[in-house]
Design an enzyme around this catalytic site. Sequence first.
Site, PDB file in Angstrom:
ATOM      1  N   HIS A   1       9.133 -26.407  -1.752  1.00  0.00           N
ATOM      2  CA  HIS A   1       8.533 -27.530  -2.479  1.00  0.00           C
ATOM      3  C   HIS A   1       7.397 -27.064  -3.377  1.00  0.00           C
ATOM      4  CE1 HIS A   1      10.772 -30.578  -0.092  1.00  0.00           C
ATOM      5  NE2 HIS A   1      10.860 -29.528   0.704  1.00  0.00           N
TER       6      HIS A   1
ATOM      7  N   LYS B   1     -14.065  -0.169  -3.987  1.00  0.00           N
ATOM      8  CA  LYS B   1     -15.150   0.184  -3.069  1.00  0.00           C
ATOM      9  C   LYS B   1     -16.242   0.935  -3.822  1.00  0.00           C
ATOM     10  CE  LYS B   1     -12.338   0.811   1.066  1.00  0.00           C
ATOM     11  NZ  LYS B   1     -11.785   1.811   1.972  1.00  0.00           N
TER      12      LYS B   1
ATOM     13  N   GLU C   1       0.821  -1.216   0.000  1.00  0.00           N
ATOM     14  CA  GLU C   1       0.000   0.000   0.000  1.00  0.00           C
ATOM     15  C   GLU C   1       0.850   1.260   0.000  1.00  0.00           C
ATOM     16  OE1 GLU C   1      -3.040   0.243   3.048  1.00  0.00           O
ATOM     17  OE2 GLU C   1      -4.410  -1.002   1.902  1.00  0.00           O
TER      18      GLU C   1
HETATM   19  O1  PA5 Z   1      -3.492   1.015   6.050  1.00  0.00           O
HETATM   20  C1  PA5 Z   1      -4.606   1.463   5.877  1.00  0.00           C
HETATM   21  O2  PA5 Z   1      -4.858   2.678   5.984  1.00  0.00           O
HETATM   22  C2  PA5 Z   1      -5.760   0.546   5.556  1.00  0.00           C
HETATM   23  O3  PA5 Z   1      -5.328  -0.753   5.410  1.00  0.00           O
HETATM   24  C3  PA5 Z   1      -6.803   0.589   6.665  1.00  0.00           C
HETATM   25  O4  PA5 Z   1      -6.185   0.281   7.885  1.00  0.00           O
HETATM   26  C4  PA5 Z   1      -7.971  -0.378   6.400  1.00  0.00           C
HETATM   27  O5  PA5 Z   1      -8.547  -0.100   5.171  1.00  0.00           O
HETATM   28  C5  PA5 Z   1      -8.998  -0.298   7.495  1.00  0.00           C
HETATM   29  O6  PA5 Z   1      -9.484   1.006   7.603  1.00  0.00           O
HETATM   30  P1  PA5 Z   1     -10.290   1.476   8.871  1.00  0.00           P
HETATM   31  O7  PA5 Z   1      -9.400   1.419  10.051  1.00  0.00           O
HETATM   32  O8  PA5 Z   1     -10.708   2.868   8.558  1.00  0.00           O
HETATM   33  O9  PA5 Z   1     -11.477   0.545   9.032  1.00  0.00           O
END
Ligand code: PA5
Length: 455
Positions: free
Chosen positions: A308, A422, A287
């Site tokens: 393996h 989303k 990310e």
């Molecule tokens: O790293 C990030 O920002 C994302 O992975 C969020 O943690 C994830 O989408 C969960 O979001 P939230 O804490 O708003 O539910």
Amino acid sequence: MSQITLNLDNAASFIDTDLSDKYAGKTRDILQKMEKNSDKADEFLGWIDLPEKIDNEILDKIENTARQFKENYEAVVLVGIGGSYLGARAVIHALSPIFKNAYTDNPEVYYAGQNLDEDYHYELLEELQDKDYGVVVISKSGTTTEPGIAFRLLKQDLERKMGKEEAAKRIIAITDAKKGALRKLADEEGYTSFSIPDNIGGRYSVLTSVGLVPIALAGHNFRDMIEGAENMRKVTTSEVPFGENMASQYAAIRNELYARGKVIELFGTYSTRFHYIQEWWRQLFGESEGKDGKGIFPSSVEFTTDLHSMGQYIQEGHKMIFETILSLYSTDQILAVPSRDDDTDQLNYLAEKPVHEINIMAESGTRLAHVDGGVPNITLGIPRITAYNLGQLLYFFEKACAISGNLLGVNPFDQPGVEAYKKNMFALLQKPGFETVSENLLKRVNPHDQKERLF
Ligand code: PA5
């Protein structure tokens, strides 16, 4: 105190650049800038000084909450996804007995909200049927669909069993201090709650209440973990020269290998306890760096299991891979291969050798083979799996990832691409505000996904 180490010998031989000449100045400038801006609300750099600045009152509250849960409940369900889930799971999995999800005598830990799998949720509710459990719901935005649905199901289950008032006593909410649906609900229903600092994003939040509350509930020493992180903070600041700064060196070598066509990094381990550290690491780097058409693709392998399955490709496939191996020096338990009079399986040459020694030889042999096969190898050494060492390790990766993203020229603290799926999902589900589902979008949906499949 023991120290995580970094060894670049088997990767540096693949490049003809002097890393220090090229990167010492750049990485120091990046670190200085991050340190200078760490307090700024909109820079998402609050994690940098966290181990040093963490509020003792919050730590005491975490400790008390964990004690209360341990005294009253036999299980706890952690609800969250992505950065609101992986850090805690990584540490709990690494530190707990392998066939349990918590330290001895602490509430057993279950996870929810990390998928939309109906069978998973159904069977989780069945599993919890006769258990006296509490819930920790974690969401910074307070509006994420997966944890939202899981929490609704669990809340309903608790309220049906014991009524609204008692259910509320068993729920902990970890969310934004002021905004979001979960904050509103927590305040209205009087849940115990913790706030997530504004300037810390999900994947950098393991040292906030997001990670610390679940880790404490599972009975692990979060104070040692913070101490380990603080140790790593000190040895990776802008004042530490490049030659001694392992976060800067790791960031530099990754970028140098990437520039030479090594576009996939395999994070390899030889201990099953690191399974969720790998998942956490993949999210952190994926990310943070995968944007603007750039970024190393972070993947992971669990050796020797994957030797393996993936070993063939790594050894002889496309030369676009480099490895980062987390090398564990010693295990907690000792178990040697038994000697046998018959030796039918011809394993007596290993008799009386601890299994870990054989694992280490497998690791060394694999490293040499992969390097010979054109796969650069970075080795991180971890003396033992302890809360202190994990604190060092997680902070090291956070720091290195932030430097690496900056070297690559991307913003390592946003994740705009996550919104695309989303938007489509909300439109297809006709969420209010997304009614303008274009005909085009519906036409493009695979017929297999249309309504007839659902009933
Ligand atoms: O790293 C990030 O920002 C994302 O992975 C969020 O943690 C994830 O989408 C969960 O979001 P939230 O804490 O708003 O539910």
